[in-house]
Write an enzyme that holds these catalytic residues in place. Structure first.
Site, PDB file in Angstrom:
ATOM      1  N   CYS A  85       0.819  -1.210   0.000  1.00 49.32           N
ATOM      2  CA  CYS A  85       0.000   0.000   0.000  1.00 49.32           C
ATOM      3  C   CYS A  85       0.858   1.267   0.000  1.00 49.32           C
ATOM      4  O   CYS A  85       1.453   1.578  -1.032  1.00 49.32           O
ATOM      5  CB  CYS A  85      -1.014  -0.060   1.135  1.00 49.32           C
ATOM      6  SG  CYS A  85      -2.422   1.017   0.811  1.00 49.32           S
ATOM      7  N   HIS A 183      -3.163  -5.121   1.588  1.00 54.72           N
ATOM      8  CA  HIS A 183      -2.539  -5.382   2.900  1.00 54.72           C
ATOM      9  C   HIS A 183      -2.572  -6.867   3.256  1.00 54.72           C
ATOM     10  O   HIS A 183      -3.410  -7.275   4.078  1.00 54.72           O
ATOM     11  CB  HIS A 183      -3.304  -4.623   3.984  1.00 54.72           C
ATOM     12  CG  HIS A 183      -3.099  -3.148   3.961  1.00 54.72           C
ATOM     13  ND1 HIS A 183      -2.010  -2.540   4.527  1.00 54.72           N
ATOM     14  CD2 HIS A 183      -3.840  -2.167   3.420  1.00 54.72           C
ATOM     15  CE1 HIS A 183      -2.089  -1.241   4.349  1.00 54.72           C
ATOM     16  NE2 HIS A 183      -3.195  -0.990   3.673  1.00 54.72           N
ATOM     17  N   GLU A 185      -0.733  -8.416   5.212  1.00 52.45           N
ATOM     18  CA  GLU A 185      -0.395  -8.578   6.633  1.00 52.45           C
ATOM     19  C   GLU A 185      -1.613  -8.441   7.541  1.00 52.45           C
ATOM     20  O   GLU A 185      -1.579  -8.835   8.691  1.00 52.45           O
ATOM     21  CB  GLU A 185       0.709  -7.580   7.030  1.00 52.45           C
ATOM     22  CG  GLU A 185       0.288  -6.106   7.141  1.00 52.45           C
ATOM     23  CD  GLU A 185       0.069  -5.410   5.794  1.00 52.45           C
ATOM     24  OE1 GLU A 185       0.226  -6.055   4.744  1.00 52.45           O
ATOM     25  OE2 GLU A 185      -0.294  -4.221   5.825  1.00 52.45           O
TER      26      GLU A 185
END
Ligand code: GLN
Length: 209
Positions: A85, A183, A185
């Site tokens: 991002c 994202h 994660e």
């Protein structure tokens, strides 16, 4: 018998953004994580992660911490890196709709427009096929995500989303750098971090480290 290899040492830029989630994922995958805040923290790293956050703020903090130039040098020299991002924006060569004093690291030949999905949707989710990743589609969460408006010839587009009949690249790779508009994660999706660690392992092998 060869000596056991030490764990790969991966730096996570820890000036702002979702540092903890990346660090947890990398530790889980067996990496030694270094939270990078000062130029000295770059020593001895085998790989690097640029987290999501706010690329304008990250740009300012990279400059005030003295990290910008040494980090750009390490990345230009081929330090494997994953950017998510805001991290994708920082890895690119050109930022559109940025602040006038915003700098980017220029590692991947991309022109990236900030918050460009946001005109229609602030955030959204999608299941994506990512070239080279086994195990089914990646569930991707986009939050005020950037749009790649131009990808250079040496950039491999590994995944795209279709919006209004246009395919927009969301996973881009060039050399040892991978730039991702979403994202991984935040959803426990660790395959892109694994890819980073594979890149690190193959470079270390090549260097006889
Ligand atoms: N919109 C942010 C930026 O321009 C990126 C958002 C994110 O990292 N989730 O930097």
């Amino acid at each position: 018998m060869s000596a056991p290899q030490r764990a790969p040492r991966v730096g996570v830029l820890a000036l702002q953004g979702d540092v903890r989630e990346h660090a947890a994922m990398l530790s889980e995958l067996g990496a030694e994580v270094v939270e990078v805040r000062r130029p000295e923290d770059l020593e001895g790293l085998d790989g690097f992660v640029l987290p999501g956050g706010e690329s304008t703020t990250l740009s300012l903090l990279l400059q005030s911490s003295g990290l910008f130039d040494p980090l750009a040098e390490r990345l230009a020299a081929g330090l494997p890196v994953l950017g998510t991002c805001a991290g994708m924006i920082l890895l690119g060569r050109e930022v559109l709709d940025g602040r006038s004093d915003q700098r980017v690291l220029g590692v991947v030949d991309l022109s990236v427009r900030r918050n460009a999905f946001g005109r229609q949707l602030e955030s959204f989710e999608a299941d994506l096929d990512v070239e080279g990743l086994e195990g089914g589609p990646v569930h991707a969460v986009f939050i005020r995500a950037p749009v790649v408006e131009r990808a250079g010839e040496d950039v491999e587009v590994l995944a795209s989303v279709e919006m209004g009949g246009v395919k927009l690249p969301v996973v881009c790779r060039s050399g040892a750098a991978t730039a991702v508009a979403f994202h991984p994660e935040l959803t426990g999706e660790d395959r892109l971090h694994r890819l980073l660690l594979e890149e690190v392992a193959s470079r270390r092998k090549g260097a006889g480290a």
